[in-house]
Design an enzyme around this catalytic site. Structure first.
Site, short mmCIF file in Angstrom:
data_model
loop_
_atom_site.label_atom_id
_atom_site.label_comp_id
_atom_site.label_asym_id
_atom_site.label_seq_id
_atom_site.Cartn_x
_atom_site.Cartn_y
_atom_site.Cartn_z
N TYR A 1 0.83 -1.22 0.00
CA TYR A 1 0.00 0.00 0.00
C TYR A 1 0.86 1.26 0.00
CZ TYR A 1 -4.43 -2.39 0.02
OH TYR A 1 -5.51 -3.14 -0.38
N ARG B 1 1.67 1.85 -3.52
CA ARG B 1 0.53 2.38 -4.28
C ARG B 1 0.17 3.81 -3.86
NH1 ARG B 1 -4.04 -1.43 -3.56
NH2 ARG B 1 -5.11 0.04 -4.91
N VAL C 1 -9.97 4.57 -4.68
CA VAL C 1 -9.38 5.02 -3.41
C VAL C 1 -8.30 6.08 -3.65
CG1 VAL C 1 -9.85 2.79 -2.28
CG2 VAL C 1 -7.66 3.13 -3.44
N ASP C 2 -8.23 6.60 -4.89
CA ASP C 2 -7.07 7.39 -5.31
C ASP C 2 -7.22 8.91 -5.18
OD1 ASP C 2 -8.72 8.10 -7.50
OD2 ASP C 2 -7.81 6.61 -8.82
N HIS D 1 -15.07 2.63 -1.13
CA HIS D 1 -14.05 1.67 -0.70
C HIS D 1 -12.91 2.35 0.05
CE1 HIS D 1 -15.49 -1.41 -3.98
NE2 HIS D 1 -16.27 -1.40 -2.91
N CYS E 1 -5.94 2.94 12.74
CA CYS E 1 -5.48 1.85 13.59
C CYS E 1 -6.39 0.64 13.35
CB CYS E 1 -5.46 2.26 15.06
SG CYS E 1 -7.06 2.71 15.70
N CYS F 1 -3.18 4.21 20.51
CA CYS F 1 -3.59 2.94 21.12
C CYS F 1 -2.60 1.80 20.88
CB CYS F 1 -4.98 2.54 20.60
SG CYS F 1 -5.00 2.17 18.84
N THR G 1 -16.02 0.50 -14.70
CA THR G 1 -16.04 -0.56 -13.68
C THR G 1 -16.43 -1.88 -14.33
OG1 THR G 1 -16.96 -1.33 -11.56
CG2 THR G 1 -18.42 0.03 -12.93
N GLU H 1 -14.85 -1.96 -22.86
CA GLU H 1 -15.24 -3.37 -22.94
C GLU H 1 -16.60 -3.56 -22.30
OE1 GLU H 1 -13.21 -5.50 -24.33
OE2 GLU H 1 -11.45 -4.17 -24.40
C1 BJW Z 1 -11.85 1.56 -18.64
C2 BJW Z 1 -10.66 2.14 -19.14
C3 BJW Z 1 -10.72 3.49 -19.58
C4 BJW Z 1 -10.21 0.13 -18.54
N1 BJW Z 1 -11.92 4.13 -19.50
N2 BJW Z 1 -12.99 2.23 -18.59
C5 BJW Z 1 -22.47 -11.15 -3.57
C6 BJW Z 1 -22.12 -12.12 -4.48
C7 BJW Z 1 -20.79 -12.58 -4.55
C8 BJW Z 1 -19.81 -12.08 -3.70
C9 BJW Z 1 -20.18 -11.11 -2.80
C10 BJW Z 1 -21.48 -10.66 -2.73
N3 BJW Z 1 -21.55 -9.71 -1.76
C11 BJW Z 1 -20.32 -9.55 -1.23
C12 BJW Z 1 -19.48 -10.39 -1.84
C13 BJW Z 1 -18.02 -10.55 -1.52
C14 BJW Z 1 -17.15 -9.49 -2.14
C15 BJW Z 1 -17.30 -9.54 -3.65
O1 BJW Z 1 -17.98 -8.76 -4.27
N4 BJW Z 1 -16.61 -10.50 -4.26
C16 BJW Z 1 -16.66 -10.68 -5.71
C17 BJW Z 1 -15.33 -10.20 -6.32
C18 BJW Z 1 -16.94 -12.11 -6.00
N5 BJW Z 1 -17.45 -8.18 -1.62
C19 BJW Z 1 -16.92 -7.75 -0.47
O2 BJW Z 1 -16.22 -8.49 0.22
C20 BJW Z 1 -17.26 -6.34 -0.01
N6 BJW Z 1 -17.74 -6.38 1.31
C21 BJW Z 1 -18.94 -6.86 1.61
O3 BJW Z 1 -19.73 -7.19 0.76
O4 BJW Z 1 -19.18 -6.94 2.92
C22 BJW Z 1 -20.42 -7.51 3.32
C23 BJW Z 1 -20.27 -8.11 4.66
C24 BJW Z 1 -21.40 -8.53 5.28
C25 BJW Z 1 -21.32 -9.09 6.52
C26 BJW Z 1 -20.08 -9.19 7.14
C27 BJW Z 1 -18.95 -8.74 6.51
C28 BJW Z 1 -19.04 -8.20 5.27
C29 BJW Z 1 -16.01 -5.49 0.03
C30 BJW Z 1 -15.43 -5.27 -1.32
C31 BJW Z 1 -14.12 -4.50 -1.20
C32 BJW Z 1 -13.42 -4.30 -2.54
N7 BJW Z 1 -12.10 -3.82 -2.32
C33 BJW Z 1 -11.26 -3.51 -3.47
C34 BJW Z 1 -9.85 -3.14 -2.95
C35 BJW Z 1 -9.87 -1.72 -2.34
C36 BJW Z 1 -8.56 -1.35 -1.75
C37 BJW Z 1 -7.42 -1.30 -2.74
O5 BJW Z 1 -7.46 -0.49 -3.68
O6 BJW Z 1 -6.49 -2.08 -2.56
O7 BJW Z 1 -11.84 -2.44 -4.22
S1 BJW Z 1 -11.14 -4.87 -4.65
C38 BJW Z 1 -11.14 -3.82 -6.06
O8 BJW Z 1 -12.32 -4.09 -6.86
C39 BJW Z 1 -11.26 -2.38 -5.56
C40 BJW Z 1 -12.23 -1.78 -6.55
O9 BJW Z 1 -12.84 -0.63 -6.01
C41 BJW Z 1 -13.18 -2.92 -6.81
C42 BJW Z 1 -13.95 -2.79 -8.11
O10 BJW Z 1 -13.11 -2.88 -9.21
P1 BJW Z 1 -13.38 -1.96 -10.50
O11 BJW Z 1 -13.26 -0.55 -10.12
O12 BJW Z 1 -14.62 -2.38 -11.15
O13 BJW Z 1 -12.08 -2.32 -11.39
P2 BJW Z 1 -11.86 -3.53 -12.40
O14 BJW Z 1 -10.40 -3.67 -12.61
O15 BJW Z 1 -12.59 -4.73 -11.99
O16 BJW Z 1 -12.53 -3.01 -13.77
C43 BJW Z 1 -11.97 -1.93 -14.49
C44 BJW Z 1 -12.90 -1.60 -15.64
O17 BJW Z 1 -12.41 -0.43 -16.28
C45 BJW Z 1 -12.99 -2.68 -16.72
O18 BJW Z 1 -14.35 -2.90 -17.05
C46 BJW Z 1 -12.26 -2.07 -17.92
O19 BJW Z 1 -12.77 -2.49 -19.18
C47 BJW Z 1 -12.51 -0.60 -17.69
N8 BJW Z 1 -11.52 0.31 -18.29
N9 BJW Z 1 -9.68 1.25 -19.06
C48 BJW Z 1 -13.02 3.50 -19.01
N10 BJW Z 1 -9.66 4.12 -20.06
#
Ligand code: BJW
Length: 255
Positions: A72, A75, A108-109, A124, A132, A159, A197, A224
């Site tokens: 991190y 990043r 997160v940027d 996120h 902490c 803490c 996304t 895409e």
């Molecule tokens: C362009 C481009 C250009 C390229 N112009 N476009 C229901 C079903 C199944 C699973 C779950 C569910 N509910 C919850 C879950 C579990 C899980 C989840 O979703 N898992 C799936 C992956 C299967 N979710 C969680 O765990 C979440 N928490 C939760 O649900 O808690 C509930 C709970 C209940 C009770 C107790 C405890 C909990 C939390 C999710 C946290 C996600 N964290 C991250 C990391 C953040 C920190 C870090 O940066 O390190 O967040 S993961 C990562 O993915 C990041 C992003 O915000 C997130 C989304 O990704 P994003 O932004 O869509 O990026 P990409 O790479 O996937 O896509 C990029 C897109 O851009 C593509 O389409 C390209 O084509 C496009 N692109 N160039 C425009 N120039």
């Protein structure tokens, strides 16, 4: 850019002009043209090189806190070196054509805020903030240089718990207020733009469907197809840093 359909650009501008309440829902793709890697793209995405279970879960952090902290820190440095791109800037300009415009971002940027967007909900968390382990003490705008002589990860000065990035890892709850406000806006907006996304990560990925089911118009901007494409009325296929300035140009023609 050759695939961009001018009629769809015109229709997007028309729908923005007609909308009162606009939500712009963004993911990593909107920052790709700033040089910040996305997560799931096959070759360039972070998860193609790094294991999310080791780096973006509580268990991964507790198993090797130093490794996660250093990833991190790397990043944080990267996002601070990068600048908002024409996609972020165009989203700021769209505020001028809506009664109310909110950016709901999974990123997160900080690039929407740095570009000048006024209403930004960060679902996120934010990588420049540190907290902490139990979340009681938050350090905004963490300076990695200042702490570089201490053993990593540093400990909270209040803490003595481990410090961690203030981002949402897999299995963690999203910030409750931000999530509730996002669904409230999705269910009451006239238009949602879904930009850069993959629509893979819940619960954020359900916002476009919530908007559509409540009667909003939904437009996707992405080079895409995504998991969300079927939810949108239509898609502007292309990079957001190229497509969105075209939409702004079209809006300007109307004034
Ligand atoms: C362009 C481009 C250009 C390229 N112009 N476009 C229901 C079903 C199944 C699973 C779950 C569910 N509910 C919850 C879950 C579990 C899980 C989840 O979703 N898992 C799936 C992956 C299967 N979710 C969680 O765990 C979440 N928490 C939760 O649900 O808690 C509930 C709970 C209940 C009770 C107790 C405890 C909990 C939390 C999710 C946290 C996600 N964290 C991250 C990391 C953040 C920190 C870090 O940066 O390190 O967040 S993961 C990562 O993915 C990041 C992003 O915000 C997130 C989304 O990704 P994003 O932004 O869509 O990026 P990409 O790479 O996937 O896509 C990029 C897109 O851009 C593509 O389409 C390209 O084509 C496009 N692109 N160039 C425009 N120039």
């Amino acid at each position: 850019m050759s695939e961009l359909n001018p009629e769809l650009v015109e229709r997007t501008a028309q729908w923005i002009a007609e909308a009162g309440v606009v939500v712009v829902f963004t993911g990593a793709g909107v920052s790709a043209e700033s040089g910040i890697p996305t997560f799931r793209e096959a070759r360039s995405g972070l998860w193609a090189k790094y294991d999310p279970l080791r780096l973006a879960t509580v268990d991964g952090f507790l198993n090797d806190p130093r490794l996660v902290w250093e990833w991190y820190a790397y990043r944080r440095k990267l996002v601070r070196e990068k600048e908002p791109n024409p996609g972020h800037v165009s989203i700021v300009e769209l505020e001028g054509w809506a009664d109310e415009l909110t950016v709901i971002t999974q990123n997160v940027d900080s690039l929407h805020k740095r570009a000048g967007s006024t209403n930004v909900i960060e679902l996120h968390g934010n990588i420049t903030r540190v907290k902490c382990f139990n979340g009681a003490h938050v350090y905004p705008d963490w300076n990695d240089e200042a702490g570089k002589d201490v053993e990593l990860p540093p400990l909270c000065e209040h803490c003595a718990q481990l410090l961690r990035p203030d981002v949402v890892w897999f299995g963690e709850q999203l910030p409750t207020g931000a999530l509730e406000e996002s669904f409230r806006l999705a269910e009451s907006c006239d238009l949602m733009l879904v930009i850069g996304t993959s629509g893979n990560v819940q619960p954020a990925a359900s916002l476009p469907a919530a908007a559509r089911e409540a009667g909003a118009r939904v437009i996707e901007v992405n080079p895409e197809a995504s998991e969300i494409t079927h939810t949108a009325h239509f898609m502007l296929r292309g990079a957001s840093g190229e497509v969105l300035p075209e939409v702004v140009r079209e809006l300007r023609k109307r004034t």
